[in-house]
Scaffold this motif. Structure first.
Motif, PDB file in Angstrom:
ATOM      1  N   ALA A  16       0.835  -1.204   0.000  1.00 25.59           N
ATOM      2  CA  ALA A  16       0.000   0.000   0.000  1.00 25.59           C
ATOM      3  C   ALA A  16       0.871   1.256   0.000  1.00 25.59           C
ATOM      4  N   THR A  17       1.940   1.256   0.790  1.00 27.40           N
ATOM      5  CA  THR A  17       2.841   2.404   0.847  1.00 27.40           C
ATOM      6  C   THR A  17       3.506   2.640  -0.503  1.00 27.40           C
ATOM      7  N   VAL A  18       4.023   1.579  -1.092  1.00 28.09           N
ATOM      8  CA  VAL A  18       4.706   1.705  -2.377  1.00 28.09           C
ATOM      9  C   VAL A  18       3.734   2.136  -3.472  1.00 28.09           C
ATOM     10  N   SER A  19       2.473   1.747  -3.376  1.00 29.74           N
ATOM     11  CA  SER A  19       1.506   2.162  -4.391  1.00 29.74           C
ATOM     12  C   SER A  19       1.260   3.670  -4.331  1.00 29.74           C
ATOM     13  N   VAL A  20       1.472   4.274  -3.168  1.00 30.46           N
ATOM     14  CA  VAL A  20       1.260   5.721  -3.025  1.00 30.46           C
ATOM     15  C   VAL A  20       2.533   6.502  -3.318  1.00 30.46           C
ATOM     16  N   VAL A  21       3.674   6.080  -2.802  1.00 26.53           N
ATOM     17  CA  VAL A  21       4.898   6.872  -2.917  1.00 26.53           C
ATOM     18  C   VAL A  21       5.947   6.264  -3.831  1.00 26.53           C
ATOM     19  N   GLY A  22       5.623   5.155  -4.471  1.00 24.90           N
ATOM     20  CA  GLY A  22       6.600   4.484  -5.310  1.00 24.90           C
ATOM     21  C   GLY A  22       6.837   5.199  -6.623  1.00 24.90           C
ATOM     22  N   GLY A  23       7.915   4.834  -7.257  1.00 29.00           N
ATOM     23  CA  GLY A  23       8.263   5.407  -8.546  1.00 29.00           C
ATOM     24  C   GLY A  23       9.510   6.260  -8.432  1.00 29.00           C
ATOM     25  N   LEU A  24       9.891   6.846  -9.543  1.00 29.29           N
ATOM     26  CA  LEU A  24      11.112   7.635  -9.576  1.00 29.29           C
ATOM     27  C   LEU A  24      10.901   9.060  -9.074  1.00 29.29           C
ATOM     28  N   TRP A  25       9.766   9.671  -9.404  1.00 27.19           N
ATOM     29  CA  TRP A  25       9.591  11.091  -9.135  1.00 27.19           C
ATOM     30  C   TRP A  25       8.842  11.407  -7.847  1.00 27.19           C
ATOM     31  N   LYS A  26       7.931  10.570  -7.415  1.00 27.12           N
ATOM     32  CA  LYS A  26       7.132  10.880  -6.227  1.00 27.12           C
ATOM     33  C   LYS A  26       7.973  11.081  -4.971  1.00 27.12           C
ATOM     34  N   PRO A  27       8.931  10.206  -4.685  1.00 23.64           N
ATOM     35  CA  PRO A  27       9.741  10.462  -3.482  1.00 23.64           C
ATOM     36  C   PRO A  27      10.502  11.785  -3.562  1.00 23.64           C
ATOM     37  N   LEU A  28      10.976  12.144  -4.757  1.00 27.57           N
ATOM     38  CA  LEU A  28      11.680  13.418  -4.912  1.00 27.57           C
ATOM     39  C   LEU A  28      10.737  14.598  -4.712  1.00 27.57           C
ATOM     40  N   ILE A  29       9.556  14.514  -5.279  1.00 29.30           N
ATOM     41  CA  ILE A  29       8.563  15.569  -5.094  1.00 29.30           C
ATOM     42  C   ILE A  29       8.273  15.744  -3.606  1.00 29.30           C
ATOM     43  N   LEU A  30       7.998  14.640  -2.935  1.00 33.25           N
ATOM     44  CA  LEU A  30       7.666  14.688  -1.513  1.00 33.25           C
ATOM     45  C   LEU A  30       8.831  15.237  -0.692  1.00 33.25           C
ATOM     46  N   PHE A  31      10.029  14.814  -1.034  1.00 35.78           N
ATOM     47  CA  PHE A  31      11.203  15.263  -0.299  1.00 35.78           C
ATOM     48  C   PHE A  31      11.371  16.774  -0.416  1.00 35.78           C
ATOM     49  N   HIS A  32      11.198  17.307  -1.619  1.00 39.87           N
ATOM     50  CA  HIS A  32      11.328  18.751  -1.806  1.00 39.87           C
ATOM     51  C   HIS A  32      10.202  19.501  -1.100  1.00 39.87           C
ATOM     52  N   LEU A  33       9.021  18.931  -1.060  1.00 40.57           N
ATOM     53  CA  LEU A  33       7.902  19.586  -0.379  1.00 40.57           C
ATOM     54  C   LEU A  33       8.035  19.546   1.143  1.00 40.57           C
ATOM     55  N   MET A  34       8.930  18.717   1.653  1.00 37.28           N
ATOM     56  CA  MET A  34       9.172  18.700   3.095  1.00 37.28           C
ATOM     57  C   MET A  34       9.679  20.059   3.569  1.00 37.28           C
ATOM     58  N   GLY A  35      10.333  20.795   2.696  1.00 37.82           N
ATOM     59  CA  GLY A  35      10.864  22.101   3.058  1.00 37.82           C
ATOM     60  C   GLY A  35       9.815  23.196   3.072  1.00 37.82           C
ATOM     61  N   GLY A  36       8.614  22.886   2.598  1.00 37.68           N
ATOM     62  CA  GLY A  36       7.541  23.872   2.582  1.00 37.68           C
ATOM     63  C   GLY A  36       6.849  23.927   1.237  1.00 37.68           C
ATOM     64  N   THR A  37       5.950  24.855   1.111  1.00 40.22           N
ATOM     65  CA  THR A  37       5.135  25.031  -0.080  1.00 40.22           C
ATOM     66  C   THR A  37       6.001  25.428  -1.273  1.00 40.22           C
ATOM     67  N   LEU A  38       5.720  24.817  -2.426  1.00 39.29           N
ATOM     68  CA  LEU A  38       6.445  25.150  -3.648  1.00 39.29           C
ATOM     69  C   LEU A  38       5.472  25.353  -4.802  1.00 39.29           C
ATOM     70  N   ARG A  39       5.824  26.250  -5.690  1.00 41.86           N
ATOM     71  CA  ARG A  39       5.070  26.422  -6.920  1.00 41.86           C
ATOM     72  C   ARG A  39       5.547  25.385  -7.930  1.00 41.86           C
TER      73      ARG A  39
END
Length: 131
Positions: A16-39
């Protein structure tokens, strides 16, 4: 939520976790959004190898899964911001652990991570920007 993706065959929580955050780009997107809101364009600059189309698709899936929120402001030119939801912020320990593992792996391969371009939000889970 997209029911097609959330039909785990095994019932395993990891699936279930991998189905939501898996792939090449999703973890990177999430990681960058950890720093706050981005356009959107800030995300494209931070993840230059991802096409705008792919980022759009991945952002939509993350939004459908309740991990990020998309805010559209009625102005010209259009302003769209992305931010982690409280549920999405709960992924921070997972993402930080992935980063730590990546550092250890790169070092085991003879690559010093400090010599590479940064991929990290320097202050994880900073206070989100508000308009």
């Amino acid at each position: 939520m997209r029911s097609k993706r959330h039909d785990p065959k095994s019932g395993c929580p990891v699936e279930a976790t991998v189905s939501v955050v898996g792939g090449l780009w999703k973890p990177l997107i999430l990681f960058h959004l950890m720093g706050g809101t981005l356009r959107f364009m800030e995300l494209t600059r931070r993840i230059p190898k991802a096409t705008q189309r792919m980022l759009t698709l991945q952002l939509r899936e993350l939004e459908d899964d309740g991990v990020i929120v998309r805010r559209v402001y009625p102005q010209v030119p259009p302003k769209v911001e992305y931010e982690l939801t409280p549920f999405g912020r709960s992924l921070a320990p997972v993402l930080l652990t992935l980063r730590e593992w990546g550092v250890a792996y790169l070092r085991s391969q003879g690559v010093e991570p400090d010599a590479l371009p940064t991929c990290a939000a320097s202050e994880p889970l900073a206070s989100p920007r508000r308009p």
